[in-house]
Design an enzyme around this catalytic site. Structure first.
Site, short mmCIF file in Angstrom:
data_model
loop_
_atom_site.label_atom_id
_atom_site.label_comp_id
_atom_site.label_asym_id
_atom_site.label_seq_id
_atom_site.Cartn_x
_atom_site.Cartn_y
_atom_site.Cartn_z
N ASP A 37 1.05 -1.20 0.01
CA ASP A 37 0.01 -0.18 0.08
C ASP A 37 0.86 1.03 -0.08
O ASP A 37 1.87 1.35 0.70
CB ASP A 37 -0.95 0.02 1.32
CG ASP A 37 -1.97 0.88 1.24
OD1 ASP A 37 -2.57 1.30 0.12
OD2 ASP A 37 -2.32 1.55 2.26
N ASP A 95 -11.72 0.36 -1.28
CA ASP A 95 -12.02 1.90 -0.69
C ASP A 95 -12.71 2.65 -2.04
O ASP A 95 -13.16 3.66 -1.67
CB ASP A 95 -10.54 2.71 -1.00
CG ASP A 95 -9.73 2.62 0.29
OD1 ASP A 95 -10.36 2.20 1.53
OD2 ASP A 95 -8.49 2.77 0.10
N GLU A 135 0.87 -0.43 -4.97
CA GLU A 135 -0.43 0.20 -5.15
C GLU A 135 0.18 1.57 -5.64
O GLU A 135 0.82 2.33 -4.64
CB GLU A 135 -0.80 0.35 -3.91
CG GLU A 135 -2.30 0.95 -3.78
CD GLU A 135 -2.00 2.29 -3.49
OE1 GLU A 135 -2.45 3.57 -4.55
OE2 GLU A 135 -1.57 2.83 -2.36
#
Length: 465
Positions: A259, A361, A307
């Site tokens: 991430d 998300d 990501e």
């Protein structure tokens, strides 16, 4: 052949995103029990190569696994009571504790102290505990030996159960894709036990904190209230903490999503007392060195996904490409600009990619579609060549037909659910992380058959060799 394609057996594949907490069952959360085994079997029966989950770490008080009291531990909510083992009947508990000593004892101490002080953050504990005075900690270890051992035993049981699931996944040819946040929570065992590695003031408050600068989406940027790393201290011990953190995750997963990958190239550092992210600065990050050292330990092929969403600079792309890491494409972002939009499948640059209809998300595809303008709706329909009847499946077909090595769809999109099934809305503090499948796993067979048929139509999901 890209790193990811090699890990996928040389064939473009498809996967499903669903967190463990969303599995059905009798408890308040999904767990590492029978439903998880049944889910893995369902995926395997329909040639789904990858099951993607969110971090398996304990959550914060909002339920978020991205702001955890530990970057190494597993979430006790996932413990299946039907699989608990008697330690006296099983070898290996003390051996495992010794193997995990880098993080385990401090995690157990932290959780026991947290309960003692009513959940207060560690910097508000009495100073001898907040600052880990050696004699006080020794006395605490003696006084709370039973409670500390119970925490360790719980982690061992979780480890046994998860590794059982992983072994079953390997037997069935399903790879587990995990997720690692770049930053650790301020109120965590990691920061409490090694404060010198983080940008803190002597009283434990934030000296510098993380976030991202103002952009098109936010005039004041995003402030995350997590300490940035004091990289000079990490460098002194060869980045051992970071390497141990990565290696711990690779004990648990076949593939790992990093991430906020852009912070491996450079990070936005904001004064700890700031209330917005406007007055920060970009600082260099030693991500290249960390990834190089990890690569040497992994035989040169990193099983990682970067990501790289949002505003990405050339140095981030260069770092990702240097280590042959796949980036991410999210189709819900593909219709926000003109025909040159980088998230449109026809614009995927050469290289390795994981494409999503949406992530944890995002809104569900159905919820996203309901909120789009007529212009966006027309753009998608023009691309497809026909009216949109089922937004999740239309985006899924675009993903499967793309050049991406791996196409991932959230379960909610397979089920054509609306935004009542949305998993997380960034920037909100309530109503997140709680969606759960309210029906037996067997009821999903029809959705999986559809996914398999579409995957095969676009040349995905064939077994390697």
């Amino acid at each position: 052949m890209s790193n990811l394609l090699t890990h996928l057996g040389g064939q473009r594949q498809y996967g499903v995103l669903m967190h463990v907490s969303s599995l059905p069952g009798p408890g308040s959360s999904g767990c590492f029990g029978a439903a998880a085994l049944e889910w893995i079997d369902l995926l395997a029966d329909h040639q789904v190569k990858v099951w993607q989950v969110l971090p398996l770490a304990p959550t914060d008080n909002t339920g978020s696994p991205y702001s955890s009291p530990s970057g190494f531990a597993l979430n006790p909510q996932f413990l299946d009571p039907d699989q608990l083992q008697e330690t006296r009947a099983v070898d290996g508990f003390s051996t495992w504790c010794q193997q995990q000593r880098f993080w385990l004892k401090d995690h157990c101490r932290f959780m026991v102290l947290r309960r003692r002080y009513g959940g207060a953050p560690w910097w508000q504990w009495p100073k001898p505990y907040a600052r880990r005075h050696r004699q006080v900690i020794r006395e605490f270890d003696r006084a709370e030996a039973v409670a500390i051992d119970q925490e360790a035993l719980q982690q061992w049981q979780l480890q046994q159960q998860w590794q059982g699931l992983r072994a079953h996944s390997r037997e069935r040819g399903v790879q587990l894709l995990g997720d690692l946040p770049f930053y650790g929570a301020h109120d965590s065992a990691d920061v409490w036990s090694r404060p010198g590695l983080f940008s803190l003031n002597p009283d434990g408050s934030l000296a510098q904190q993380s976030g991202v600068p103002p952009d098109y989406f936010s005039a004041t940027g995003q402030l995350w209230s997590t300490p940035v790393y004091r990289w000079s201290r990490h460098r002194l011990n060869g980045y051992r903490w970071w390497l141990r953190r990565l290696e711990r995750q690779l004990e648990l997963f076949d593939l790992l999503r990093l991430d906020h990958f852009r912070a491996f190239a450079g990070f936005w550092s904001v004064p700890g007392a700031s209330s917005t992210a406007e007055h920060g600065e970009w600082l260099p990050s030693p991500g290249k060195t960390i990834l190089k050292r990890l690569s040497s330990r992994c035989g040169g092929s990193l099983p990682l996904v970067a990501e790289d969403l949002g505003v990405i600079t050339p140095d981030v792309d260069a770092l990702r490409e240097k280590f042959d890491l796949p980036g991410m494409k999210v189709l819900q972002f593909a219709f926000e600009a003109d025909a040159s939009n980088a998230y449109l499948p026809q614009n995927f640059a050469s290289g390795s990619w994981v494409v999503y209809t949406g992530t944890h998300d995002n809104a569900t595809a159905r919820g996203w579609w309901q909120d789009q303008s007529d212009q966006v709706k027309q753009q998608l329909q023009n691309l497809l060549g026909h009216p949109v009847e089922s937004p999740g499946w239309e985006l899924l077909r675009l993903a499967l037909s793309s050049t991406a090595d791996l196409a991932v769809v959230p379960l909610q999109d397979l089920m054509s659910l609306d935004d009542s099934a949305r998993f997380n809305t960034p920037g909100t503090a309530s109503g997140n992380w709680s969606w759960r499948l309210d029906q037996p796993i067997a009821n999903l067979r029809g959705h999986m058959e559809g996914l398999q048929q579409q995957g095969q139509l676009y040349g995905r999901g064939r077994s390697s060799g």
